[in-house]
Design a protein around this motif. Structure first.
Motif, short mmCIF file in Angstrom:
data_model
loop_
_atom_site.label_atom_id
_atom_site.label_comp_id
_atom_site.label_asym_id
_atom_site.label_seq_id
_atom_site.Cartn_x
_atom_site.Cartn_y
_atom_site.Cartn_z
N LEU A 263 14.08 -4.87 64.26
CA LEU A 263 12.88 -5.67 64.06
C LEU A 263 11.74 -4.81 63.53
O LEU A 263 11.01 -5.23 62.64
CB LEU A 263 12.47 -6.36 65.35
CG LEU A 263 11.24 -7.24 65.28
CD1 LEU A 263 11.47 -8.38 64.28
CD2 LEU A 263 10.91 -7.80 66.63
N ASP A 264 11.58 -3.59 64.07
CA ASP A 264 10.50 -2.73 63.59
C ASP A 264 10.69 -2.38 62.13
O ASP A 264 9.72 -2.27 61.38
CB ASP A 264 10.37 -1.47 64.45
CG ASP A 264 11.63 -0.63 64.51
OD1 ASP A 264 12.72 -1.18 64.34
OD2 ASP A 264 11.50 0.57 64.76
N GLN A 265 11.93 -2.25 61.66
CA GLN A 265 12.20 -1.99 60.25
C GLN A 265 11.78 -3.19 59.40
O GLN A 265 11.18 -3.04 58.34
CB GLN A 265 13.67 -1.68 60.02
CG GLN A 265 13.99 -1.35 58.58
CD GLN A 265 15.47 -1.04 58.39
OE1 GLN A 265 16.25 -1.06 59.32
NE2 GLN A 265 15.83 -0.76 57.16
N HIS B 63 7.90 -5.59 55.62
CA HIS B 63 6.93 -6.64 55.28
C HIS B 63 5.59 -6.02 54.90
O HIS B 63 5.00 -6.37 53.88
CB HIS B 63 6.76 -7.62 56.42
CG HIS B 63 5.62 -8.56 56.20
ND1 HIS B 63 5.69 -9.59 55.29
CD2 HIS B 63 4.37 -8.59 56.72
CE1 HIS B 63 4.52 -10.23 55.28
NE2 HIS B 63 3.71 -9.64 56.15
N PHE B 64 5.07 -5.11 55.72
CA PHE B 64 3.79 -4.49 55.43
C PHE B 64 3.84 -3.71 54.13
O PHE B 64 2.89 -3.72 53.36
CB PHE B 64 3.35 -3.57 56.57
CG PHE B 64 2.69 -4.30 57.70
CD1 PHE B 64 1.51 -4.99 57.52
CD2 PHE B 64 3.26 -4.31 58.96
CE1 PHE B 64 0.90 -5.68 58.55
CE2 PHE B 64 2.66 -4.98 60.00
CZ PHE B 64 1.47 -5.67 59.80
N ILE C 151 6.83 -1.62 69.95
CA ILE C 151 7.32 -2.98 69.76
C ILE C 151 8.22 -3.28 70.95
O ILE C 151 9.16 -2.53 71.22
CB ILE C 151 8.11 -3.13 68.45
CG1 ILE C 151 7.23 -2.79 67.26
CG2 ILE C 151 8.68 -4.54 68.33
CD1 ILE C 151 7.98 -2.72 65.95
N ASP C 152 7.88 -4.34 71.68
CA ASP C 152 8.66 -4.71 72.85
C ASP C 152 9.10 -6.16 72.69
O ASP C 152 8.30 -7.01 72.29
CB ASP C 152 7.84 -4.53 74.12
CG ASP C 152 8.67 -4.66 75.38
OD1 ASP C 152 9.90 -4.53 75.31
OD2 ASP C 152 8.08 -4.91 76.44
N THR C 153 10.36 -6.42 72.98
CA THR C 153 10.88 -7.79 72.88
C THR C 153 11.54 -8.17 74.19
O THR C 153 12.08 -7.31 74.90
CB THR C 153 11.91 -7.92 71.74
OG1 THR C 153 13.03 -7.08 72.02
CG2 THR C 153 11.31 -7.54 70.41
N THR D 255 2.00 -3.24 69.20
CA THR D 255 0.73 -2.52 69.27
C THR D 255 0.75 -1.44 68.20
O THR D 255 1.80 -0.92 67.84
CB THR D 255 0.48 -1.88 70.64
OG1 THR D 255 1.54 -0.96 70.93
CG2 THR D 255 0.38 -2.92 71.74
N GLY D 256 -0.44 -1.12 67.71
CA GLY D 256 -0.53 -0.09 66.69
C GLY D 256 -1.96 0.08 66.25
O GLY D 256 -2.91 -0.30 66.93
#
Length: 73
Positions: free
Chosen positions: A2-4, A9-10, A25-27, A40-41
């Motif tokens: 998901l982080d990839q 996207h960004f 990133i927490d799911t 968060t970032g």
């Protein structure tokens, strides 16, 4: 994985001069097969201070497969 996808996207947007750093990133699986996500970032634009952010959203499953954003905070 998901982080990839978030990173891709960004990178595909036109945010010239913006530096985005994802810190966490927490799911969690949630109600009815949905997924709760917390990101968060921070981001920095040219000649500005670093801005921290947090975002949470709930992905609800679609009947035809996949997910859609039901809530976004």
């Amino acid at each position: 994985m998901l982080d990839q996808a978030i990173n891709e996207h960004f990178l595909s947007t036109n945010l010239k001069g913006c530096w985005i750093q994802l810190e966490n990133i927490d799911t969690q699986p949630s109600h009815g097969g949905g997924v709760l996500i917390l990101v968060t970032g921070s981001f920095t634009m040219l000649d500005t201070a670093k801005h921290r952010f947090s975002q949470s959203f709930f992905l609800a499953p679609q009947e035809t497969g996949g997910y859609f954003v039901l809530n976004d905070v």
